[in-house]
Design a protein around this motif. Structure first.
Motif, short mmCIF file in Angstrom:
data_model
loop_
_atom_site.label_atom_id
_atom_site.label_comp_id
_atom_site.label_asym_id
_atom_site.label_seq_id
_atom_site.Cartn_x
_atom_site.Cartn_y
_atom_site.Cartn_z
N PHE A 169 35.10 17.46 50.86
CA PHE A 169 34.19 18.12 50.08
C PHE A 169 33.15 18.57 51.22
CE2 PHE A 169 35.18 16.06 45.80
CZ PHE A 169 35.85 17.15 45.50
N THR A 173 28.72 20.97 47.89
CA THR A 173 29.41 20.25 46.62
C THR A 173 28.25 19.76 45.97
OG1 THR A 173 31.36 20.04 47.58
CG2 THR A 173 31.10 18.45 45.77
N TYR A 274 32.04 23.19 43.79
CA TYR A 274 32.49 22.30 44.81
C TYR A 274 32.69 23.04 46.00
CZ TYR A 274 32.72 18.75 41.19
OH TYR A 274 32.46 17.63 40.27
#
Length: 289
Positions: A169, A173, A274
């Motif tokens: 990530f 995010t 995300y």
């Protein structure tokens, strides 16, 4: 390489981060979180399944025929199972910090018993030097407190010209969640995620070659913040940083948080963004003498 927003410059570089830095994940908290989430993980890990499938598709563009595959942060074994089906002659090693997640993976079927699960911390791999052809890791790197150390371990275990394929990530995010909590207090309520450029720098420092990286954004939507936070908790992805708030949240603070998040409501739903970073990098070839 695309250029997403950079991480907060006040945070230390990967190679500068002490293990006790309060913005980093606590290993013990990460293990406990995923142990608790293991039984329900597959039911709720919709995004994780999608990202893993997309990472697996990138193997279509390689000619690699691995004999030994290491699936880092294997979780409940989705990636390991797909790798086993794709490379039937390979030895697949699913590895995870959470023993409960590996136990859950064993329930996938008899085929999993033909694999070689390893319960270990990815910052100290119990794997021989230069013994792995492919290291695969889907959405696991964000849970470590020392990425440089992980990258050095990956470099150590990869054979010359071995492949490291991963997702993690990026800093966008859960940006809505982070912004809503910032209207309440200055404490850490959301995990910190590393910028793609810093990840690339870490790969190069570790001696890995030709990193290729890109970013994709996903948006999940929810009816309420309670639904969102419950979903995060059910996959073990809630805040595990060292300076996370301890104890119960007061009603007034929770009400302020929920009111702040309402600013992001669109078409009747609350978004959760995300940012997924994809990486492909190789171990260098043997030097000619």
């Amino acid at each position: 390489m695309t250029s997403p927003k950079r991480v907060d410059p006040s945070l230390p570089r990967l190679d500068d981060r002490p293990e006790s830095h309060p913005e980093l994940p606590e290993r013990s908290a990460v293990r406990r979180s995923f142990d608790r989430a293991a039984a329900e993980y597959d039911e709720h890990a919709v995004l994780q399944r999608e990202v893993c499938d997309r990472l697996l598709e990138r193997l279509d563009y390689t000619t690699i025929e691995p004999q030994v595959i290491l699936d880092l942060a294997s979780g409940t074994g989705q990636g390991a199972g797909a790798l086993f089906e794709r490379y039937r002659k390979a030895r697949v090693l699913p590895m995870d910090l959470s023993e409960a997640m590996l136990k859950q993976a064993r329930r996938r079927g008899g085929w999993f018993r033909r694999l070689h699960p390893v319960g270990a911390d990815m910052t100290a791999l119990p794997i021989a030097d230069h013994s792995v052809d492919l290291v695969f890791s889907s959405l696991g790197l964000q849970w470590v407190d020392d990425l440089d150390r992980v990258f050095r371990e990956v470099r150590r275990v990869l054979k010359p010209q071995g492949l490291f394929l991963f997702t993690t990530f990026g800093p966008d995010t859960l940006k809505e969640l982070r912004a809503a909590w910032s209207a309440v207090d200055e404490k850490s309520h959301v995990n910190v995620f590393t910028d793609m450029h810093n990840i690339g720098d870490g790969l190069v420092r570790a001696g890995l070659a030709e990193p290729v990286m890109d970013v994709e954004h996903f948006t999940l939507t929810y009816e309420t913040t309670t639904e969102l936070m419950r979903d995060i908790k059910r996959i073990g992805a809630h805040n595990v940083t060292g300076n996370r708030p301890r104890g119960l949240m007061g009603r007034k603070k929770m009400a302020r948080f929920q009111a702040a998040y309402e600013d992001y409501r669109h078409d009747g739903r609350l978004p959760a963004t995300y940012e997924v970073v994809y990486g492909t990098v190789w171990a260098p070839a043997l030097k000619k003498t």
